[in-house]
Design a protein around this motif. Structure first.
Motif, short mmCIF file in Angstrom:
data_model
loop_
_atom_site.label_atom_id
_atom_site.label_comp_id
_atom_site.label_asym_id
_atom_site.label_seq_id
_atom_site.Cartn_x
_atom_site.Cartn_y
_atom_site.Cartn_z
N LEU B 28 0.83 -1.21 0.00
CA LEU B 28 0.00 0.00 0.00
C LEU B 28 0.86 1.26 0.00
O LEU B 28 0.54 2.24 -0.67
CB LEU B 28 -0.93 0.01 1.22
CG LEU B 28 -2.14 -0.91 1.14
CD1 LEU B 28 -2.84 -0.96 2.49
CD2 LEU B 28 -3.10 -0.44 0.06
N GLU B 31 2.04 1.91 -3.44
CA GLU B 31 0.94 2.46 -4.26
C GLU B 31 0.75 3.95 -3.99
O GLU B 31 0.58 4.76 -4.91
CB GLU B 31 -0.37 1.73 -3.97
CG GLU B 31 -0.48 0.40 -4.67
CD GLU B 31 -1.83 -0.26 -4.41
OE1 GLU B 31 -2.82 0.46 -4.23
OE2 GLU B 31 -1.88 -1.50 -4.39
N LYS B 32 0.76 4.32 -2.70
CA LYS B 32 0.55 5.74 -2.34
C LYS B 32 1.70 6.60 -2.84
O LYS B 32 1.48 7.68 -3.41
CB LYS B 32 0.42 5.90 -0.82
CG LYS B 32 -0.72 5.14 -0.19
CD LYS B 32 -2.06 5.77 -0.44
CE LYS B 32 -3.16 5.03 0.30
NZ LYS B 32 -4.48 5.26 -0.26
N ASN B 33 2.93 6.14 -2.60
CA ASN B 33 4.08 6.94 -3.04
C ASN B 33 4.13 7.07 -4.55
O ASN B 33 4.51 8.12 -5.08
CB ASN B 33 5.38 6.31 -2.51
CG ASN B 33 5.60 6.59 -1.03
OD1 ASN B 33 5.08 7.56 -0.49
ND2 ASN B 33 6.37 5.74 -0.38
N ILE B 92 -2.79 15.90 -2.85
CA ILE B 92 -3.71 14.99 -2.18
C ILE B 92 -4.99 15.74 -1.86
O ILE B 92 -4.95 16.82 -1.29
CB ILE B 92 -3.10 14.45 -0.86
CG1 ILE B 92 -1.87 13.59 -1.17
CG2 ILE B 92 -4.13 13.63 -0.09
CD1 ILE B 92 -1.18 13.06 0.07
#
Lengths: 179, 127
Positions: B28, B31-33, B92
């Motif tokens: 995860l 994925e976020k980075n 974000i």
């Protein structure tokens, strides 16, 4: 030393290879199957989290994005290396590098050669402990070997021993890279 | 004979390791980075900016920006906000959580306590 390409894994957008190393007497040097598998085996205990990140990163770009140029960074060639004379592949050896959050200038570095958006050769690497990789006793040897291998692979492409396909490479099982 | 391994073999060196030993939280995190890195790259491209321009805006070395774009960097909220301020774009965006309420409509003047009650309920969503 002799190197043979080894198929590691294919994803929708990238196929990954590594190299199996043998000495002059045909004894296996890559005892875990390939340079990349040696890298995994060496770091999967002490640097588990960083290795996990590297493998997930490789999978992510393979599944989702492709080996886009901006995902790869390049290291300045060490002064001891001969001048670069690439013809077929317009890329230097690059690296995947995951820092340890608690330690400055301390990261797990994996060297690789990006042939194009769809094919990447994964070599070996180690823990980088200095700001400049060429000063680090752990990774400088891996960097030099990765450069020599990338030149062998480049030469094999020029000589048509390796064909660059649209989403893969093709080569004979007996292909040997003399390092 | 030269062959394409993609079409003839199916080893799973990477996926097997991740399946057996990987931490789902690391997957995860990657994925976020990667999503943050791709968002920064998209903003730079949309504004016809190069990483060196962002480096100048933030007083950073170009190599640091290059690392951000690889998805191999663990971003802090502080860093993200600085990038957002420099580029005047959100990286974000967190949507407000939807709340669900019920609206009851009584038919022909009946009430909910009537023994012969007839009413309909409708769900209404609002932010």
């Amino acid at each position: 030393m002799i190197g043979k390409l080894k198929y590691i894994q294919a994803y929708d957008k990238v196929v990954y290879y590594s190299v199996t190393l043998f000495d002059e007497e045909d004894n296996l040097i890559s005892t875990n199957g390939s340079m990349f598998e040696d890298f995994i085996k060496k770091h999967e205990v002490q640097y588990y989290q960083e290795l996990d990140y590297v493998l997930n990163w490789i999978r992510y770009i393979g599944d989702n994005k492709g080996a886009l140029p901006h995902y790869f960074r390049f290291e300045n060639r060490a002064s001891g290396l001969p001048p670069k004379a690439k013809i077929a592949v317009n890329e230097n050896v690059s690296f995947v590098d995951v820092e340890r959050p608690d330690l400055h200038n301390f990261s797990l570095r994996l060297y690789c050669l990006r042939l194009n958006e769809h094919v990447v050769i994964l070599f070996n690497g180690d823990i980088k402990t200095t700001e400049k990789a060429q000063d680090c006793p752990n990774v400088s040897g891996h960097f030099k070997l990765a450069n020599r291998l990338s030149e062998c692979i480049d030469k094999a492409i020029v000589q048509r021993d390796i064909d660059l396909l649209e989403d893969d490479i093709a080569y004979d099982d007996n292909l040997e890279l003399t390092i | 004979m030269k062959t394409s391994r993609r079409r003839t073999e199916s080893p799973n060196v990477i996926n097997d390791w991740i399946a057996q030993k990987g931490d789902p939280a690391i997957a995860l995190l990657v994925e976020k980075n990667m999503a943050i890195a791709d968002r920064i790259k998209d903003i730079l491209d949309a504004k016809s900016l190069k990483p060196v321009h962002l480096a100048e805006m933030l007083g950073k070395d170009k190599s640091e920006i290059s690392k951000w774009l690889t998805g191999q960097h663990n971003f802090t909220t502080k860093t993200i906000v600085k990038i957002e301020a420099a580029l005047a774009e959100e990286i974000i965006y967190i949507e407000p959580k939807e709340r669900i309420v019920y609206m009851t409509a009584y038919i022909r003047g009946s009430t909910k306590t009537d023994s012969n009650v007839q009413f309909e309920e409708a769900m209404v969503e609002y932010a």
